[in-house]
Write a protein that holds these residues in place. Structure first.
Motif, PDB file in Angstrom:
ATOM      1  N   GLU A 108       0.836  -1.196   0.000  1.00  0.00           N
ATOM      2  CA  GLU A 108       0.000   0.000   0.000  1.00  0.00           C
ATOM      3  C   GLU A 108       0.875   1.252   0.000  1.00  0.00           C
ATOM      4  O   GLU A 108       0.621   2.197  -0.760  1.00  0.00           O
ATOM      5  CB  GLU A 108      -0.935   0.002   1.211  1.00  0.00           C
ATOM      6  CG  GLU A 108      -1.880   1.192   1.197  1.00  0.00           C
ATOM      7  CD  GLU A 108      -2.826   1.201   2.383  1.00  0.00           C
ATOM      8  OE1 GLU A 108      -3.931   1.741   2.222  1.00  0.00           O
ATOM      9  OE2 GLU A 108      -2.467   0.685   3.461  1.00  0.00           O
ATOM     10  N   LYS A 109       1.915   1.261   0.814  1.00  0.00           N
ATOM     11  CA  LYS A 109       2.838   2.394   0.871  1.00  0.00           C
ATOM     12  C   LYS A 109       3.498   2.639  -0.490  1.00  0.00           C
ATOM     13  O   LYS A 109       3.720   3.779  -0.890  1.00  0.00           O
ATOM     14  CB  LYS A 109       3.907   2.124   1.930  1.00  0.00           C
ATOM     15  CG  LYS A 109       4.928   3.215   2.076  1.00  0.00           C
ATOM     16  CD  LYS A 109       5.982   2.843   3.112  1.00  0.00           C
ATOM     17  CE  LYS A 109       7.267   3.530   2.761  1.00  0.00           C
ATOM     18  NZ  LYS A 109       8.440   2.817   3.122  1.00  0.00           N
ATOM     19  N   GLU A 110       3.783   1.556  -1.205  1.00  0.00           N
ATOM     20  CA  GLU A 110       4.417   1.643  -2.527  1.00  0.00           C
ATOM     21  C   GLU A 110       3.403   1.901  -3.649  1.00  0.00           C
ATOM     22  O   GLU A 110       3.732   1.801  -4.821  1.00  0.00           O
ATOM     23  CB  GLU A 110       5.189   0.352  -2.819  1.00  0.00           C
ATOM     24  CG  GLU A 110       6.435   0.189  -1.986  1.00  0.00           C
ATOM     25  CD  GLU A 110       7.474   1.267  -2.259  1.00  0.00           C
ATOM     26  OE1 GLU A 110       7.714   1.585  -3.430  1.00  0.00           O
ATOM     27  OE2 GLU A 110       8.040   1.789  -1.288  1.00  0.00           O
ATOM     28  N   ARG A 111       2.182   2.204  -3.262  1.00  0.00           N
ATOM     29  CA  ARG A 111       1.101   2.526  -4.207  1.00  0.00           C
ATOM     30  C   ARG A 111       0.749   1.349  -5.128  1.00  0.00           C
ATOM     31  O   ARG A 111       0.392   1.536  -6.281  1.00  0.00           O
ATOM     32  CB  ARG A 111       1.453   3.772  -5.024  1.00  0.00           C
ATOM     33  CG  ARG A 111       1.681   4.994  -4.181  1.00  0.00           C
ATOM     34  CD  ARG A 111       1.981   6.265  -4.967  1.00  0.00           C
ATOM     35  NE  ARG A 111       2.693   6.119  -6.217  1.00  0.00           N
ATOM     36  CZ  ARG A 111       4.026   6.215  -6.365  1.00  0.00           C
ATOM     37  NH1 ARG A 111       4.782   6.447  -5.332  1.00  0.00           N
ATOM     38  NH2 ARG A 111       4.577   6.087  -7.550  1.00  0.00           N
ATOM     39  N   LEU A 112       0.855   0.146  -4.583  1.00  0.00           N
ATOM     40  CA  LEU A 112       0.456  -1.036  -5.344  1.00  0.00           C
ATOM     41  C   LEU A 112      -0.980  -1.453  -5.033  1.00  0.00           C
ATOM     42  O   LEU A 112      -1.525  -2.319  -5.707  1.00  0.00           O
ATOM     43  CB  LEU A 112       1.394  -2.215  -5.039  1.00  0.00           C
ATOM     44  CG  LEU A 112       2.862  -2.015  -5.384  1.00  0.00           C
ATOM     45  CD1 LEU A 112       3.667  -3.246  -4.996  1.00  0.00           C
ATOM     46  CD2 LEU A 112       3.048  -1.692  -6.855  1.00  0.00           C
ATOM     47  N   LEU A 113      -1.567  -0.833  -4.021  1.00  0.00           N
ATOM     48  CA  LEU A 113      -2.934  -1.174  -3.621  1.00  0.00           C
ATOM     49  C   LEU A 113      -3.827   0.072  -3.553  1.00  0.00           C
ATOM     50  O   LEU A 113      -4.458   0.332  -2.531  1.00  0.00           O
ATOM     51  CB  LEU A 113      -2.922  -1.870  -2.247  1.00  0.00           C
ATOM     52  CG  LEU A 113      -2.056  -3.110  -2.100  1.00  0.00           C
ATOM     53  CD1 LEU A 113      -2.064  -3.601  -0.657  1.00  0.00           C
ATOM     54  CD2 LEU A 113      -2.513  -4.211  -3.040  1.00  0.00           C
ATOM     55  N   PRO A 114      -3.908   0.830  -4.636  1.00  0.00           N
ATOM     56  CA  PRO A 114      -4.709   2.054  -4.570  1.00  0.00           C
ATOM     57  C   PRO A 114      -6.205   1.795  -4.443  1.00  0.00           C
ATOM     58  O   PRO A 114      -6.966   2.693  -4.108  1.00  0.00           O
ATOM     59  CB  PRO A 114      -4.397   2.744  -5.896  1.00  0.00           C
ATOM     60  CG  PRO A 114      -4.053   1.625  -6.825  1.00  0.00           C
ATOM     61  CD  PRO A 114      -3.341   0.609  -5.962  1.00  0.00           C
ATOM     62  N   PHE A 115      -6.604   0.562  -4.672  1.00  0.00           N
ATOM     63  CA  PHE A 115      -8.019   0.200  -4.628  1.00  0.00           C
ATOM     64  C   PHE A 115      -8.510  -0.067  -3.210  1.00  0.00           C
ATOM     65  O   PHE A 115      -9.709  -0.183  -2.986  1.00  0.00           O
ATOM     66  CB  PHE A 115      -8.264  -1.037  -5.505  1.00  0.00           C
ATOM     67  CG  PHE A 115      -7.280  -2.145  -5.272  1.00  0.00           C
ATOM     68  CD1 PHE A 115      -7.412  -3.024  -4.206  1.00  0.00           C
ATOM     69  CD2 PHE A 115      -6.195  -2.296  -6.128  1.00  0.00           C
ATOM     70  CE1 PHE A 115      -6.496  -4.033  -4.001  1.00  0.00           C
ATOM     71  CE2 PHE A 115      -5.271  -3.318  -5.929  1.00  0.00           C
ATOM     72  CZ  PHE A 115      -5.423  -4.183  -4.854  1.00  0.00           C
ATOM     73  N   VAL A 116      -7.608  -0.195  -2.256  1.00  0.00           N
ATOM     74  CA  VAL A 116      -8.001  -0.514  -0.883  1.00  0.00           C
ATOM     75  C   VAL A 116      -8.596   0.724  -0.214  1.00  0.00           C
ATOM     76  O   VAL A 116      -8.025   1.809  -0.254  1.00  0.00           O
ATOM     77  CB  VAL A 116      -6.792  -1.033  -0.067  1.00  0.00           C
ATOM     78  CG1 VAL A 116      -7.189  -1.258   1.386  1.00  0.00           C
ATOM     79  CG2 VAL A 116      -6.262  -2.313  -0.678  1.00  0.00           C
ATOM     80  N   HIS A 117      -9.756   0.528   0.346  1.00  0.00           N
ATOM     81  CA  HIS A 117     -10.447   1.622   1.033  1.00  0.00           C
ATOM     82  C   HIS A 117     -10.268   1.469   2.535  1.00  0.00           C
ATOM     83  O   HIS A 117      -9.849   0.433   3.026  1.00  0.00           O
ATOM     84  CB  HIS A 117     -11.937   1.619   0.676  1.00  0.00           C
ATOM     85  CG  HIS A 117     -12.169   1.799  -0.790  1.00  0.00           C
ATOM     86  ND1 HIS A 117     -11.952   2.989  -1.437  1.00  0.00           N
ATOM     87  CD2 HIS A 117     -12.595   0.932  -1.738  1.00  0.00           C
ATOM     88  CE1 HIS A 117     -12.234   2.863  -2.718  1.00  0.00           C
ATOM     89  NE2 HIS A 117     -12.620   1.612  -2.937  1.00  0.00           N
ATOM     90  N   ARG A 118     -10.625   2.511   3.224  1.00  0.00           N
ATOM     91  CA  ARG A 118     -10.591   2.476   4.691  1.00  0.00           C
ATOM     92  C   ARG A 118     -12.009   2.680   5.203  1.00  0.00           C
ATOM     93  O   ARG A 118     -12.779   3.451   4.636  1.00  0.00           O
ATOM     94  CB  ARG A 118      -9.656   3.551   5.210  1.00  0.00           C
ATOM     95  CG  ARG A 118      -8.214   3.271   4.760  1.00  0.00           C
ATOM     96  CD  ARG A 118      -7.244   3.970   5.635  1.00  0.00           C
ATOM     97  NE  ARG A 118      -5.893   3.688   5.204  1.00  0.00           N
ATOM     98  CZ  ARG A 118      -5.001   3.066   5.942  1.00  0.00           C
ATOM     99  NH1 ARG A 118      -5.321   2.656   7.147  1.00  0.00           N
ATOM    100  NH2 ARG A 118      -3.793   2.856   5.504  1.00  0.00           N
ATOM    101  N   ASN A 119     -12.321   1.978   6.277  1.00  0.00           N
ATOM    102  CA  ASN A 119     -13.649   2.136   6.859  1.00  0.00           C
ATOM    103  C   ASN A 119     -13.674   3.398   7.740  1.00  0.00           C
ATOM    104  O   ASN A 119     -12.685   4.131   7.822  1.00  0.00           O
ATOM    105  CB  ASN A 119     -14.057   0.873   7.634  1.00  0.00           C
ATOM    106  CG  ASN A 119     -13.141   0.575   8.808  1.00  0.00           C
ATOM    107  OD1 ASN A 119     -12.456   1.449   9.333  1.00  0.00           O
ATOM    108  ND2 ASN A 119     -13.139  -0.683   9.221  1.00  0.00           N
TER     109      ASN A 119
END
Length: 144
Positions: free
Chosen positions: A23-34
């Protein structure tokens, strides 16, 4: 269905630390936060994460994976680029497989060598036998 980072870690057999790093490396831009700020993964995210893990395990650099993700987010305008990326990665894997098959022949030869030496009780039996080992010159030329 929504998944926590811990659940995704177990499902994908990847550490939470690695997921945070991705996520830090911008490989998971699709992950949302609740609402409380915790990461929330959906089923489609897991499928996308599978592809990311596959690419990483086949040796693709993070920059190329990041580019793929950007292209995927761009939609249909990047279909050709994504196709080319996967075709090129497949070529790299095919080359790796060919190299591994060659190394396997070397290992097979040494297994047979030691099997025969064990049966004879000595390695000296190989000193009198001149065996042709054609793959050795290929391995040597790859390293030089």
């Amino acid at each position: 269905m929504s998944y926590t980072i811990g659940q995704v870690s177990q499902i994908m057999n990847i550490s939470e630390y690695t997921l945070r790093y991705y996520e830090k490396e911008r490989l998971l831009p699709f992950v949302h936060r609740n609402k409380s700020g915790a990461r929330s993964f959906e089923d489609n995210d897991l499928h996308f994460l599978e592809v990311i893990i596959c690419l990483k395990k086949t040796g693709m650099p993070l920059d190329d994976i990041r580019q793929f993700i950007q292209w995927a987010n761009d939609g249909d305008t990047s279909l050709k680029q994504r196709y080319d990326l996967f075709v090129n990665q497949r070529k790299r894997i095919d080359q790796q497989i060919q190299q591994l098959e060659l190394y396997r022949k070397c290992i097979d030869y040494k297994c047979e060598y030691y099997k025969e030496a064990l049966a004879a009780g000595t390695e000296t039996i190989h000193k009198t036998v001149n065996k042709d080992i054609p793959f050795l010159s290929i391995i040597h030329s790859e390293e030089g």
